[in-house]
Design a protein around this motif. Structure first.
Motif, PDB file in Angstrom:
ATOM      1  N   SER A  86       0.634  -1.251  -0.086  1.00  0.00           N
ATOM      2  CA  SER A  86       0.016   0.021  -0.349  1.00  0.00           C
ATOM      3  C   SER A  86       0.520   1.284  -0.389  1.00  0.00           C
ATOM      4  O   SER A  86       1.665   1.355   0.571  1.00  0.00           O
ATOM      5  CB  SER A  86      -0.499   0.464   1.187  1.00  0.00           C
ATOM      6  N   ILE A  87      -0.074   2.454  -0.705  1.00  0.00           N
ATOM      7  CA  ILE A  87       1.429   3.327  -0.795  1.00  0.00           C
ATOM      8  C   ILE A  87       1.419   4.205   0.584  1.00  0.00           C
ATOM      9  O   ILE A  87       2.122   5.025   0.364  1.00  0.00           O
ATOM     10  CB  ILE A  87       0.469   4.220  -2.081  1.00  0.00           C
ATOM     11  N   ALA A  88       0.432   3.862   1.138  1.00  0.00           N
ATOM     12  CA  ALA A  88       0.716   4.884   2.974  1.00  0.00           C
ATOM     13  C   ALA A  88       1.192   3.467   3.970  1.00  0.00           C
ATOM     14  O   ALA A  88       1.367   4.497   4.461  1.00  0.00           O
ATOM     15  CB  ALA A  88      -1.218   4.337   3.239  1.00  0.00           C
ATOM     16  N   GLU A  89       2.213   3.124   3.051  1.00  0.00           N
ATOM     17  CA  GLU A  89       2.871   1.972   3.706  1.00  0.00           C
ATOM     18  C   GLU A  89       3.995   1.721   3.390  1.00  0.00           C
ATOM     19  O   GLU A  89       5.032   1.094   4.528  1.00  0.00           O
ATOM     20  CB  GLU A  89       2.171   0.689   3.992  1.00  0.00           C
ATOM     21  N   ASP A  94      13.268   0.765   0.654  1.00  0.00           N
ATOM     22  CA  ASP A  94      12.440   0.112  -0.137  1.00  0.00           C
ATOM     23  C   ASP A  94      11.938   0.175  -1.415  1.00  0.00           C
ATOM     24  O   ASP A  94      12.965  -0.038  -2.943  1.00  0.00           O
ATOM     25  CB  ASP A  94      11.356  -1.217   0.088  1.00  0.00           C
ATOM     26  N   VAL A  95      11.056   1.224  -1.490  1.00  0.00           N
ATOM     27  CA  VAL A  95      10.903   2.491  -2.542  1.00  0.00           C
ATOM     28  C   VAL A  95      12.457   2.720  -3.380  1.00  0.00           C
ATOM     29  O   VAL A  95      12.854   2.634  -4.584  1.00  0.00           O
ATOM     30  CB  VAL A  95      10.341   3.132  -2.571  1.00  0.00           C
ATOM     31  N   ARG A  96      13.505   3.112  -2.507  1.00  0.00           N
ATOM     32  CA  ARG A  96      14.692   3.278  -3.310  1.00  0.00           C
ATOM     33  C   ARG A  96      15.579   2.629  -3.880  1.00  0.00           C
ATOM     34  O   ARG A  96      16.128   3.100  -4.828  1.00  0.00           O
ATOM     35  CB  ARG A  96      15.284   4.506  -2.630  1.00  0.00           C
ATOM     36  N   ASN A  97      15.525   1.682  -3.089  1.00  0.00           N
ATOM     37  CA  ASN A  97      16.010   0.971  -4.253  1.00  0.00           C
ATOM     38  C   ASN A  97      15.250   0.204  -5.146  1.00  0.00           C
ATOM     39  O   ASN A  97      16.546  -0.193  -5.931  1.00  0.00           O
ATOM     40  CB  ASN A  97      16.380  -0.118  -2.854  1.00  0.00           C
ATOM     41  N   LEU A 144      -1.081  -1.171  -5.574  1.00  0.00           N
ATOM     42  CA  LEU A 144      -0.173  -1.924  -4.737  1.00  0.00           C
ATOM     43  C   LEU A 144       1.313  -2.197  -5.446  1.00  0.00           C
ATOM     44  O   LEU A 144       2.160  -2.716  -4.595  1.00  0.00           O
ATOM     45  CB  LEU A 144      -0.555  -3.079  -3.570  1.00  0.00           C
ATOM     46  N   SER A 145       1.538  -1.543  -6.665  1.00  0.00           N
ATOM     47  CA  SER A 145       2.709  -1.653  -7.232  1.00  0.00           C
ATOM     48  C   SER A 145       3.538  -0.076  -7.805  1.00  0.00           C
ATOM     49  O   SER A 145       4.099  -0.153  -9.023  1.00  0.00           O
ATOM     50  CB  SER A 145       2.622  -2.478  -8.673  1.00  0.00           C
ATOM     51  N   ALA A 146       3.663   0.719  -7.060  1.00  0.00           N
ATOM     52  CA  ALA A 146       3.710   2.327  -7.394  1.00  0.00           C
ATOM     53  C   ALA A 146       5.121   2.258  -7.285  1.00  0.00           C
ATOM     54  O   ALA A 146       5.655   2.444  -8.868  1.00  0.00           O
ATOM     55  CB  ALA A 146       3.088   3.391  -6.149  1.00  0.00           C
ATOM     56  N   PRO A 147       6.545   1.272  -6.500  1.00  0.00           N
ATOM     57  CA  PRO A 147       8.069   1.236  -6.567  1.00  0.00           C
ATOM     58  C   PRO A 147       8.408   0.945  -8.443  1.00  0.00           C
ATOM     59  O   PRO A 147       9.316   1.563  -9.128  1.00  0.00           O
ATOM     60  CB  PRO A 147       8.009   0.921  -5.715  1.00  0.00           C
TER      61      PRO A 147
END
Length: 231
Positions: A86-89, A94-97, A144-147
């Motif tokens: 979730s974008i809120a969580e 993890d996103v940066r990686n 659920l897959s923004a990154p």
């Protein structure tokens, strides 16, 4: 005459292995990956040399390209990183990686591949081909897959910018949208949907076609999808 050099970054036992088998007949292969086991199995089959590589480390990527005996004629960037949540969580680390692997790694590979190719004399007007393995997430974001979407949208923009800059200089740049699930080792198709997954060797033949395209009709983006995929 020596064979042209081909570099595949992000080598495992799926699509990248199929790409290595496709190119091994007429290229000297350099295979690079963060971990060794699957890469070494592909190297044993194809005769490629292996390099352990963190694709987000510019010094390591530059060293890989500088170690080639001559400018590469083909470079394929295959790695990506998925983080679901979730974008809120989601964790920013993890996103940066994920973005580092999918987008920054692609930039570094493109930068140093282009640097070496621009040093070479063109053959029939061309200096080589750089291919980025994309995904439908670079065209449409999924929940659920923004990154993954962030990384693939960035990678797609990188490839388009590079193609506009480098096509006039004889370097063919293509972003390949893999729009569907790949039938990698260990996976199986649903019993009620035979032929619904992309076969790695079939995708590899599309890459071969892109590598061999005439300069008068170069693609800069292409999608491959199974017949059941919804547009």
């Amino acid at each position: 005459m020596s064979k042209p050099n081909a570099v595949i970054i992000g080598v495992g036992d799926g699509l990248s292995a199929a790409l290595a088998r496709e190119l091994a007949t007429d290229h000297d292969l350099t295979l690079a990956a963060r971990t060794a086991d699957k890469m070494h199995a592909v190297a044993k089959e194809t005769g490629g040399r292996t390099v352990l590589l963190d694709a987000t480390d510019e010094g390591a990527v530059a060293s890989l390209f500088d170690s080639l005996p001559s400018a590469p004629r083909v470079v394929i960037y295959n790695p990506s990183a998925r983080v679901r949540g979730s974008i809120a969580e989601l964790s920013v680390d993890d996103v940066r990686n994920a973005i580092e692997v999918t987008a920054i790694g692609a930039f570094l590979a493109g930068k140093h591949a282009a640097r070496r190719m621009l040093e070479a004399d063109p053959i029939n007007g061309t200096r080589g081909t750089i291919l980025f393995t994309g995904a439908s997430a670079g065209v449409k974001g999924f929940p659920l897959s923004a990154p993954f979407a962030m990384g693939k949208f960035a990678q797609r923009g990188l490839a388009e910018s590079m193609s506009r800059e480098l096509h006039p200089k004889g370097i063919h740049v293509v972003w390949v949208n893999i729009d569907g699930a790949i039938l990698n080792p260990g996976r199986s198709e649903p019993a009620d949907a035979p032929g619904s997954m992309l076969r790695p060797d079939a995708i590899a033949r599309t890459y071969r076609h892109l590598i061999e395209q005439d300069r008068s009709a170069w693609s800069n983006e292409i999608a491959v999808r199974p017949w059941v995929e919804r547009f």
